[in-house]
Design a protein around this motif. Structure first.
Motif, short mmCIF file in Angstrom:
data_model
loop_
_atom_site.label_atom_id
_atom_site.label_comp_id
_atom_site.label_asym_id
_atom_site.label_seq_id
_atom_site.Cartn_x
_atom_site.Cartn_y
_atom_site.Cartn_z
N ARG A 127 8.05 5.45 16.91
CA ARG A 127 7.26 4.39 17.30
C ARG A 127 6.71 4.41 18.50
O ARG A 127 5.66 3.90 18.70
CB ARG A 127 8.49 3.37 17.16
CG ARG A 127 8.77 2.64 15.80
CD ARG A 127 9.30 1.36 15.71
NE ARG A 127 9.57 0.92 14.34
CZ ARG A 127 8.82 0.02 13.77
NH1 ARG A 127 7.91 -0.43 14.39
NH2 ARG A 127 9.12 -0.23 12.50
N MET B 173 -5.08 1.49 14.13
CA MET B 173 -3.99 0.60 13.50
C MET B 173 -3.62 1.07 12.29
O MET B 173 -2.15 0.97 11.97
CB MET B 173 -4.47 -0.66 13.32
CG MET B 173 -5.10 -1.61 14.60
SD MET B 173 -6.07 -3.06 14.34
CE MET B 173 -4.87 -3.87 13.38
N ALA B 174 -4.33 1.70 11.39
CA ALA B 174 -4.13 2.26 9.99
C ALA B 174 -3.02 3.24 10.25
O ALA B 174 -2.13 3.77 9.51
CB ALA B 174 -5.30 2.69 9.19
N LEU C 220 -2.90 4.49 2.09
CA LEU C 220 -3.03 3.95 3.37
C LEU C 220 -3.79 5.09 4.25
O LEU C 220 -4.52 4.92 5.18
CB LEU C 220 -1.75 3.61 4.08
CG LEU C 220 -1.54 3.08 5.51
CD1 LEU C 220 -2.33 1.86 5.74
CD2 LEU C 220 -0.26 3.01 5.90
N MET D 127 4.58 -0.86 3.01
CA MET D 127 3.28 -1.20 3.78
C MET D 127 2.36 -1.74 3.01
O MET D 127 2.17 -1.29 1.87
CB MET D 127 2.86 0.07 4.67
CG MET D 127 3.70 0.50 5.75
SD MET D 127 3.47 2.17 6.30
CE MET D 127 4.66 2.52 7.55
N LEU E 64 7.75 3.32 4.21
CA LEU E 64 6.44 3.50 3.86
C LEU E 64 5.91 2.73 2.77
O LEU E 64 4.85 2.06 2.77
CB LEU E 64 6.11 5.09 3.62
CG LEU E 64 5.98 5.76 4.90
CD1 LEU E 64 5.57 7.41 4.66
CD2 LEU E 64 4.66 5.45 5.61
N ARG F 96 4.08 5.28 12.27
CA ARG F 96 5.25 4.61 13.02
C ARG F 96 6.58 5.13 13.03
O ARG F 96 7.40 5.18 13.42
CB ARG F 96 4.95 3.34 12.94
CG ARG F 96 5.14 2.52 11.77
CD ARG F 96 5.09 1.07 11.85
NE ARG F 96 5.24 0.60 10.37
CZ ARG F 96 5.16 -1.01 10.23
NH1 ARG F 96 5.08 -1.64 11.29
NH2 ARG F 96 5.35 -1.44 9.00
N HIS F 97 6.75 5.18 11.39
CA HIS F 97 8.29 5.83 10.98
C HIS F 97 8.60 7.31 11.71
O HIS F 97 9.92 7.46 11.84
CB HIS F 97 8.38 5.99 9.46
CG HIS F 97 7.62 6.98 8.77
ND1 HIS F 97 6.14 7.14 8.92
CD2 HIS F 97 7.91 8.35 8.66
CE1 HIS F 97 5.82 8.44 8.17
NE2 HIS F 97 6.61 9.13 8.13
N ARG G 204 0.77 -1.13 0.03
CA ARG G 204 0.13 0.09 -0.03
C ARG G 204 1.02 1.29 0.09
O ARG G 204 1.94 1.26 0.79
CB ARG G 204 -0.92 0.00 1.29
CG ARG G 204 -2.05 -1.23 1.35
CD ARG G 204 -2.91 -1.07 0.41
NE ARG G 204 -3.87 -2.12 0.43
CZ ARG G 204 -5.01 -2.43 -0.10
NH1 ARG G 204 -5.13 -1.43 -1.49
NH2 ARG G 204 -5.77 -3.30 -0.15
N TYR H 263 -1.59 4.08 13.08
CA TYR H 263 -0.13 3.57 13.51
C TYR H 263 0.71 2.98 12.09
O TYR H 263 2.01 3.66 12.10
CB TYR H 263 -0.44 2.31 14.26
CG TYR H 263 0.84 1.49 14.57
CD1 TYR H 263 1.75 2.16 15.85
CD2 TYR H 263 1.76 0.49 13.88
CE1 TYR H 263 3.07 1.39 16.16
CE2 TYR H 263 2.77 -0.06 14.37
CZ TYR H 263 3.46 0.31 15.65
OH TYR H 263 4.64 -0.20 15.97
N LEU H 264 0.45 2.40 11.16
CA LEU H 264 1.15 1.71 10.06
C LEU H 264 1.69 3.18 9.32
O LEU H 264 2.78 3.21 8.64
CB LEU H 264 0.31 1.19 9.11
CG LEU H 264 0.02 -0.20 9.81
CD1 LEU H 264 -0.68 -0.93 8.65
CD2 LEU H 264 1.46 -1.15 9.98
N LEU H 265 0.84 4.17 8.95
CA LEU H 265 1.11 5.58 8.63
C LEU H 265 2.15 6.26 9.19
O LEU H 265 2.95 7.18 8.43
CB LEU H 265 -0.03 6.10 8.18
CG LEU H 265 -0.02 7.47 7.59
CD1 LEU H 265 0.35 7.19 6.07
CD2 LEU H 265 -1.39 8.24 7.55
#
Length: 236
Positions: A82, A71-72, A7, A236, A233, A78-79, A2, A74-76
């Protein structure tokens, strides 16, 4: 795989759907429960049984969608940091647990209204009073959740500002929304008779709306991302 923009739009769509379900559930419950306390509460629920079930279902769906939103995001993000991203998800998870536990009270109301044994054993007035107690317990759960509505926005606002993938104003508005929700919680707990708390508290919610609109329309921008961030990114 993604892209960050996809995302971001998934997160924005989840956020929007969760908010719509939540508002719809609150509106339906308010119309059924009315403002006359326990008097006739069970009769009103029985007269609108399908709507009451729909509102409970929407509230549970809203909570689940909001967990996926966290959660989405977080994935977007976290870089960026964290630890801050993990704190954001943890606060969202606590918020959802409180909602689930609060909704048990509405399920108890539904049980009382649909099981004649309670009316026969307790009588009409006592059954209405018990149902009203569960409704109040659900409302109290929402008051407690106001704190977590605000707390999770603190790390989110920080991540948004630091990421430089959004205008800094979007992150600042999220922090304003955080202060607004936390202030509403404190006002409801410490000064329950204070007027216009709800109306003033909703002003800060505009920051969340701006964030959702930005996610849906613009996604994220690559400005400020280093090569390692962009590579992370893109995986992901």
């Amino acid at each position: 795989m993604r892209s960050p923009k996809v995302l971001a739009r998934i997160a924005g769509l989840l956020y929007l759907l969760a908010s719509i379900c939540f508002v719809a559930a609150i509106a339906i419950n308010s119309s059924i429960e009315g403002s006359s306390g326990g008097s006739g509460l069970i009769d009103r629920i029985r007269a609108s049984m399908s709507l009451f079930r729909v509102s409970l279902t929407l509230d549970l769906i809203s909570a689940t969608l909001f967990l996926f939103t966290g959660m989405a995001l977080y994935l977007l993000l976290r870089h960026v940091d964290r630890l801050a991203a993990a704190a954001m998800v943890m606060l969202v998870a606590i918020e959802i647990v409180v909602i689930y536990l609060s909704d048990i009270n509405l399920y108890n109301v539904l049980t009382i209204a649909t099981n004649p044994a309670y009316i026969q054993a307790l009588g009409g007035p006592a059954s209405n009073a018990l149902a009203s107690l569960f409704v109040d317990a659900h409302a109290n759960g929402l008051v407690i959740d106001d704190m977590f509505f605000g707390l999770w926005l603190v790390p989110l606002g920080y991540l948004v500002i630091r990421s430089r993938q959004f205008p800094w104003l979007v992150g600042a508005l999220l922090l304003v929304a955080a202060i607004s929700w936390i202030g509403q919680f404190l006002a409801n707990l410490l000064a329950p008779d204070l007027q216009y708390v709800f109306e003033v508290g909703q002003v800060g919610g505009a920051g969340e709306l701006v964030f959702v609109v930005w996610l849906l329309i613009f996604g994220v921008r690559s400005t400020g991302l280093g090569p390692r961030d962009s590579a992370a990114l893109s995986r992901m």
